[in-house]
Write a protein that holds these residues in place. Sequence first.
Motif, PDB file in Angstrom:
ATOM      1  N   PRO A   1      13.795   4.902  47.089  1.00  0.00           N
ATOM      2  CA  PRO A   1      14.433   5.475  48.275  1.00  0.00           C
ATOM      3  C   PRO A   1      14.466   7.005  48.236  1.00  0.00           C
ATOM      4  N   LEU A   2      14.375   7.601  49.404  1.00  0.00           N
ATOM      5  CA  LEU A   2      14.427   9.058  49.536  1.00  0.00           C
ATOM      6  C   LEU A   2      15.738   9.428  50.232  1.00  0.00           C
ATOM      7  N   ALA A   3      16.438  10.387  49.655  1.00  0.00           N
ATOM      8  CA  ALA A   3      17.748  10.807  50.185  1.00  0.00           C
ATOM      9  C   ALA A   3      17.653  12.254  50.662  1.00  0.00           C
ATOM     10  N   ILE A   4      17.618  12.426  51.962  1.00  0.00           N
ATOM     11  CA  ILE A   4      17.562  13.780  52.529  1.00  0.00           C
ATOM     12  C   ILE A   4      18.920  14.445  52.343  1.00  0.00           C
ATOM     13  N   GLU A   5      18.927  15.610  51.735  1.00  0.00           N
ATOM     14  CA  GLU A   5      20.184  16.328  51.545  1.00  0.00           C
ATOM     15  C   GLU A   5      20.262  17.460  52.565  1.00  0.00           C
ATOM     16  N   PRO A   6      21.157  17.338  53.544  1.00  0.00           N
ATOM     17  CA  PRO A   6      21.342  18.495  54.428  1.00  0.00           C
ATOM     18  C   PRO A   6      21.992  19.607  53.613  1.00  0.00           C
ATOM     19  N   LEU A   7      21.427  20.799  53.715  1.00  0.00           N
ATOM     20  CA  LEU A   7      21.995  21.939  52.976  1.00  0.00           C
ATOM     21  C   LEU A   7      22.762  22.854  53.929  1.00  0.00           C
ATOM     22  N   HIS A   8      23.763  23.502  53.393  1.00  0.00           N
ATOM     23  CA  HIS A   8      24.571  24.444  54.163  1.00  0.00           C
ATOM     24  C   HIS A   8      23.661  25.394  54.948  1.00  0.00           C
ATOM     25  N   PRO A   9      24.041  25.724  56.184  1.00  0.00           N
ATOM     26  CA  PRO A   9      23.223  26.638  56.982  1.00  0.00           C
ATOM     27  C   PRO A   9      22.921  27.980  56.306  1.00  0.00           C
ATOM     28  N   ALA A  10      23.706  28.347  55.320  1.00  0.00           N
ATOM     29  CA  ALA A  10      23.408  29.594  54.599  1.00  0.00           C
ATOM     30  C   ALA A  10      22.076  29.520  53.856  1.00  0.00           C
ATOM     31  N   TYR A  11      21.544  28.309  53.665  1.00  0.00           N
ATOM     32  CA  TYR A  11      20.268  28.132  52.959  1.00  0.00           C
ATOM     33  C   TYR A  11      19.115  27.821  53.905  1.00  0.00           C
ATOM     34  N   ALA A  12      19.342  27.965  55.202  1.00  0.00           N
ATOM     35  CA  ALA A  12      18.329  27.550  56.179  1.00  0.00           C
ATOM     36  C   ALA A  12      17.008  28.276  55.968  1.00  0.00           C
ATOM     37  N   ALA A  13      17.054  29.533  55.609  1.00  0.00           N
ATOM     38  CA  ALA A  13      15.814  30.303  55.464  1.00  0.00           C
ATOM     39  C   ALA A  13      15.072  29.956  54.190  1.00  0.00           C
ATOM     40  N   ASP A  14      15.792  29.834  53.091  1.00  0.00           N
ATOM     41  CA  ASP A  14      15.081  29.804  51.811  1.00  0.00           C
ATOM     42  C   ASP A  14      15.112  28.486  51.067  1.00  0.00           C
ATOM     43  N   ARG A  15      15.931  27.537  51.468  1.00  0.00           N
ATOM     44  CA  ARG A  15      15.996  26.299  50.697  1.00  0.00           C
ATOM     45  C   ARG A  15      15.839  25.031  51.520  1.00  0.00           C
ATOM     46  N   ALA A  16      16.493  24.974  52.657  1.00  0.00           N
ATOM     47  CA  ALA A  16      16.383  23.741  53.455  1.00  0.00           C
ATOM     48  C   ALA A  16      16.678  24.033  54.916  1.00  0.00           C
ATOM     49  N   CYS A  17      15.769  23.652  55.772  1.00  0.00           N
ATOM     50  CA  CYS A  17      15.972  23.826  57.213  1.00  0.00           C
ATOM     51  C   CYS A  17      16.578  22.569  57.836  1.00  0.00           C
ATOM     52  N   VAL A  18      16.946  21.605  57.017  1.00  0.00           N
ATOM     53  CA  VAL A  18      17.801  20.495  57.488  1.00  0.00           C
ATOM     54  C   VAL A  18      19.218  20.872  57.079  1.00  0.00           C
ATOM     55  N   ASN A  19      20.056  21.171  58.075  1.00  0.00           N
ATOM     56  CA  ASN A  19      21.333  21.822  57.792  1.00  0.00           C
ATOM     57  C   ASN A  19      22.577  21.083  58.254  1.00  0.00           C
TER      58      ASN A  19
END
Lengths: 287, 287
Positions: free
Chosen positions: A148-166
Amino acid sequence: MRDFSADHRWLSLNTATVRKQGDLVQIIDACARHGIRAIDPWRDQVGAIGLDRAVRAVRDSGMELSGYCRGGMFTSDAAYRIEARDDNRRAVDEATALGAPCIVLVVGGLPQYSRPGSAATKDIAEARAQVEDAIAEMMEYALKAKMPLAIEPLHPAYAADRACVNTTKQALDICDRLDPQRSGALGVALDVYHIWWDPDLLPQIERAGKDRLLAFHVCDWLVPTKDILNDRGMMGDGVIDIKSIRAAVEAQGFDGYSEIEIFSDDWWEKPMDEVLQTCIQRHRSAV
Amino acid sequence: MRDFSADHRWLSLNTATVRKQGDLVQIIDACARHGIRAIDPWRDQVGAIGLDRAVRAVRDSGMELSGYCRGGMFTSDAAYRIEARDDNRRAVDEATALGAPCIVLVVGGLPQYSRPGSAATKDIAEARAQVEDAIAEMMEYALKAKMPLAIEPLHPAYAADRACVNTTKQALDICDRLDPQRSGALGVALDVYHIWWDPDLLPQIERAGKDRLLAFHVCDWLVPTKDILNDRGMMGDGVIDIKSIRAAVEAQGFDGYSEIEIFSDDWWEKPMDEVLQTCIQRHRSAV
């Protein structure tokens, strides 16, 4: 809601929490010493000791896994697309060898940060489209391995450099599009650090339901936050109402580990045993 | 979409951008020297020179205002409720005297940070309910003065200590509940720094429409961001696709100032004229 006050049988340690204090074998030994039953190891820590040795260390200790960190960083320009795909396939292979119940996906931000060397862009909508395509592609491989794959929404503070799922909604929208039948192949990893602020959080947890809730991570949001990446707090030291979020997750039937993941320059400076003792205390009192 | 490349007639300067380089009179003088037609002054800057002197300086310079910063910090415990209410009423009086078109509302986070001394709590839902009640109360006073209130959703990184309204949707939901007739008394101030990451941004700008779009602020999101409050970037130095957001706002009919608001330890260290020259260049090229 489960009572965590009397023991720590549902505590899992994300091994990044003590990554500066020892290698993966030393971390597993320390967890065993403290009666911690589960870990979520990082790929770089596995790589540092070698996959075979990591598999043996997990098996010999009887340690369970609550996840494997991490797949993702899907966004790139064309030159890095195959590299990203193959890298994620290796993550599936490693997770399978280790017996992980899921792979946590940190999906990547803008391509130039996710896969350095990629051409710079400001097009976050395009990055999001890429992420969805890449998760669909990774799912084909992961399905064969029943991983299984677990998408981790990351805090919007990381939208640019780590995850655009926020947001949790955004992650669940992807789940619904790619796995409408709720097969168990795709879900979310919810970390209170990333989601606590979201006014839409409780409805989205309800929407997720048990079959989409693949992992639950805890730490705390400190005020002030001195460093946006590495100043996360020990549970109880910040402003997150962790118990309320855990209650909402468990109301959906989530009965897995409560995984402690703290990126903190402060906690990385303390002895491993002190960190683990504090984690256990706070798991009982603040989670 | 308006063409900003040839002049800077639609540039407004939020005076916090150069708050360390001079007092409000000096900032107004500098703006006049650089052909900047509008400012958005802060209450502390007005207070430092006195309201009467600020009113005269604005009038004598022929400067327009694009807003008045700021009302809000509504969240508190009972002991500070009246103080918060009266403080916001004074903001309405000052904005009226200065001829501001609206007051920008930074609504406050958890009470202990918004109104220090308030009892500590982690209940962000309660903070949000308080904010809505307090805006309703402030509106009664502002309506008599015909002073529109512009709710500014702040980046989720500020949810604890500055504003628990963190998305455009959340701000517009409040507008719809408190001003369903779209009277013009209540709307939003959109700052690209706070909203650029939001996957729901474009639909929400469309939902807002011209009558809810009371102010538009620009700066940029730097990678890495060294300080969550005071490391905002000059337009063009970061990752925000500012032109796309301005296009979306103007597609709704917004035809007001593009207000530059940069909290930055780096830019505060530079001479005022250099900062303003750079603002003008970037307004033309990157906004």
